[in-house]
Scaffold this active site. Structure first.
Site, short mmCIF file in Angstrom:
data_model
loop_
_atom_site.label_atom_id
_atom_site.label_comp_id
_atom_site.label_asym_id
_atom_site.label_seq_id
_atom_site.Cartn_x
_atom_site.Cartn_y
_atom_site.Cartn_z
CG ASN A 64 0.35 8.08 -22.68
OD1 ASN A 64 -0.30 7.11 -22.26
ND2 ASN A 64 -0.23 9.21 -23.02
CB CYS B 228 -2.71 10.55 -19.93
SG CYS B 228 -2.15 12.26 -19.72
CD GLU C 170 -3.66 8.91 -23.44
OE1 GLU C 170 -3.30 9.90 -24.10
OE2 GLU C 170 -3.36 8.77 -22.23
#
Length: 721
Positions: free
Chosen positions: A380, A382, A384
């Site tokens: 995604n 970010c 994670e």
């Protein structure tokens, strides 16, 4: 009423005095004075008052501020009891920044923007009532967790819960395209739709044939991935949530894709405007084979996705490049291009110095550690979220001949320092998991059917944590030392254990598991072997004391859990992920995520308001020695912390590297006798260190420049819990 129109206030000046030392000491008391002045001068005179709680709820429902449906699931006497409990806890913000952030960004305001209509306690009550969905016991538990700031829902969930006029509750999405125009068109439409409802979007273009590849036998016909990136960037710019904020997306590409150099060039400072992408983030999926080729200083071959798919009968993303590399090199049916692996590694580091990009996802490692059936191919915004996907076949009407699965995820974060004071670790985690599961269950994402299908089958969530450095400093533990690693290990082992217990309990109650549970290592029991074969409890007396009366799961507990999981299953296919934390960490008076602080007194530029100063949580003369800036910290210590937590986390972690343009003397031994300037070699070494330590991803690189600025700073408002 708006913050910029309120005049003759003292709180900004008082807060700014925090940054002015007096008698060689930080004036921490000025922040408390600013907090008191903020309530006296701003909040109290501008908050709408109601005679009774019933009057307040009637006003909110009658004027379309909150949904009636969830309120009517409760007897109003229970809502009054809930409020009585919350009021009895006497919640108070601990810093000016915390209160300012809440009232500026989260508090419900009147339509004319003249009045605040809710306090922090009101927002907590809305979240508790909404996520509990009529379950009074769960509502009370969630209220308890949130008012004591042990649990913090992600920004979309916390902000929107219960509101009539709201965005979605989900934090982020991951989609992919296959190598055809229908799929590309569908992905652009998905980007438009998902950006409209909120949340960052991760998109993988690795399946697309490279620039210059043939189309229907015509050579040099394909345009490659860069023009698609430009289309996606324009899509996010257009679909900007009613002008409230720019849409946010990241494009991932496999390092063995032939367009890799052009892909990286789109973010270079001197990139031609025809190819430059200004607002999209860049990420790379990196198989183990790349690290091997870099280590042995060999040339690497890049493979045509069209030829690979034609030969293997599956899209490029789903071919194990590490396992098949030599076969692909030897295969004359697969078009290939040769470059130097180390030259590519250097290009990656050069770009990270300039822009902070690309993110790195160690895709083979993510799949090796993946306990569920299927393949992880992307992440995604970010880095994670690591969940399995399957490709879709899109027909000429933009419909699905075969619908695959894509990813949505809703996030929440544990405030570590406050969680350590919980009377019952397991009960706290269960309340959090039930709140997160409700968001998954109630999300209607039919605007992108493959995401709706994935959500319905997976019930995936991402429970993370923040405030590690603050907790360590409060307890006189140096970030990165043996005690900090010991604590990190035990804490995340416990979160893992109790999220499994909660998910198992939900599955038992509902008689429902995530799809293909019986194909997972949870079902076979292999997942639990590492926990039943050794003791994961604390090693030092100090860490034993920190956990006090909390029950730390034993081998026997894990064995029993394995048996329960085999019998009743798990409801959530994915449970844990460490997201970055932004404004919500300020409201919680917690240090960001698992990272060290950046400054003891952080300076924030708040749009037209000016500078606001935020003292690190628990900062005092007593704790100052334990607060070293991330920019002055050996990044291997940060990687060690993240790698220790990663052992227990089924998804990934948003690991950021903090560097200085001029590195502190003695920080890295390989710099001895060399330049003190940050070089590509430094980033190469650290990325390889993270890989060898078992980190599934590296989010981005923030560089503190010699002129006092920061390069590579990026923050996703949705994933930043």
């Amino acid at each position: 009423m708006s913050l910029k129109s309120i005049k003759d206030v003292t709180y900004f000046d008082l807060n700014n005095e925090v940054n002015i030392p007096k008698n060689n000491s930080i004036q921490l008391e000025k922040d408390k004075e600013a907090l008191a002045a903020f309530f006296k001068e701003n909040i109290e005179p501008n908050t709408m008052q109601f005679k009774t709680l019933r009057d307040r709820f009637d006003f909110l429902m009658d004027n379309d501020f909150i949904e009636k449906a969830f309120v009517l699931k409760y007897n109003f006497s229970f809502i009054e009891d809930l409020y009585d409990y919350l009021e009895s806890q006497k919640f108070q913000f601990k810093s000016f920044m915390a209160a300012y952030k809440f009232y500026a960004q989260y508090a419900l305001k009147s339509n004319d923007n003249k009045y605040y209509i809710e306090s922090y306690m009101d927002r907590v009550a809305m979240n508790a009532l909404y996520f509990a969905n009529g379950d009074t016991e769960l509502a009370m538990s969630l209220a308890d967790e949130m008012i004591h700031q042990r649990y913090q829902p992600a920004t979309p969930s916390f902000l929107n819960a219960g509101k009539s006029r709201r965005g979605e509750l989900v934090s982020c999405f991951v989609v992919q395209s296959t190598d055809d125009m229908n799929s590309i068109g569908r992905m652009i439409n998905s980007a438009l739709q998902l950006s409209r409802i909120g949340g960052g979007v991760g998109m993988n273009l690795s399946n697309l044939r490279e620039a210059g590849a043939p189309i229907k036998g015509i050579e040099n016909a394909a345009s490659g991935v860069v023009p698609v990136m430009k289309l996606l960037e324009d899509s996010f710019s257009y679909s900007n949530q009613l002008g409230q904020r720019q849409g946010a997306g990241v494009v991932y590409l496999n390092v063995f894709h032939p367009d890799i150099m052009q892909f990286l060039a789109t973010k270079k400072e001197n990139a031609d405007e025809k190819i430059r992408v200004k607002t999209l983030s860049l990420g790379l999926t990196v198989p183990d084979k790349f690290y091997e080729l870099v280590r042995t200083n060999e040339d690497m071959f890049l493979f045509s996705p069209y030829d690979v798919e034609k030969f293997y009968g599956t899209p490029f993303n789903y071919v194990d490049i590490t396992a098949e590399y030599d076969n692909m090199v030897a295969n004359p049916a697969i078009r290939k291009y040769k470059i130097s692996a180390r030259n590519l590694e250097t290009e990656i580091s050069k770009l990270q110095q300039e822009s902070g990009y690309p993110y790195i996802v160690n895709i083979d490692m993510a799949n090796r550690e993946n306990p569920v059936a299927g393949k992880i191919i992307s992440s995604n915004l970010c880095s994670e979220i690591l969940q399995v996907q399957t490709p879709s076949d899109i027909n000429n009407t933009q419909g699905y001949d075969k619908m695959g699965i894509d990813v949505s995820c809703n996030l929440g974060s544990i405030n570590i320092a406050n969680m350590m004071d919980t009377p019952d670790f397991g009960k706290s985690v269960e309340a959090m998991m039930r709140a997160l599961s409700f968001v998954s269950d109630s999300s209607q994402l039919d605007i992108v059917p493959s995401i709706q299908k994935g959500n319905n089958e997976a019930h995936a969530v991402g429970l993370g944590a923040m405030g590690l450095h603050g907790f360590l400093a409060k307890n006189h533990i140096m970030y990165g030392d043996a005690d900090s690693l010991d604590f990190t290990n035990v804490f995340f082992m416990m979160v893992n254990f109790y999220t499994l217990v909660a998910s198992n309990k939900i599955a038992k109650e509902r008689k429902e598991t995530f799809k293909d549970f019986d194909k997972s290592t949870y079902f076979t029991g292999e997942y639990f072997d590492k926990y039943t074969s050794q003791d994961w409890g604390p090693k030092s007396a100090k860490v034993v004391d920190l956990f006090g009366g909390q029950h730390i799961p034993t081998r026997e507990d894990w064995a029993q859990l394995a048996a329960d999981v085999k019998e009743f299953g798990l409801y959530n296919r994915n449970r844990m992920a460490i997201a970055p934390t932004g404004s919500i960490s300020y409201i919680n008076d917690a240090t960001s995520s698992l990272h060290p602080i950046v400054n003891r007194i952080e300076e924030r530029q708040e749009k037209k308001i000016g500078k606001i100063y935020y003292p690190a949580p628990y900062l005092s003369n007593d704790t100052i020695p334990y607060y070293k800036s991330a920019y002055d910290t050996d990044m291997r210590l940060v990687i060690d912390i993240y790698a220790t937590a990663q052992q227990h986390i089924d998804q990934g972690m948003a690991l950021t590297l903090f560097m200085r343009s001029t590195l502190p003397e003695g920080l890295y031994e390989w710099k001895n006798g060399r330049t003190d300037k940050m070089t590509t070699r430094d980033l190469n070494i650290l990325r390889n260190y993270a890989y060898n330590k078992g980190c599934k991803s590296v989010y981005y690189v923030r560089t503190f420049t010699d002129d006092g600025g920061e390069a590579g700073v990026n923050e996703c408002e949705s994933c930043s819990i």
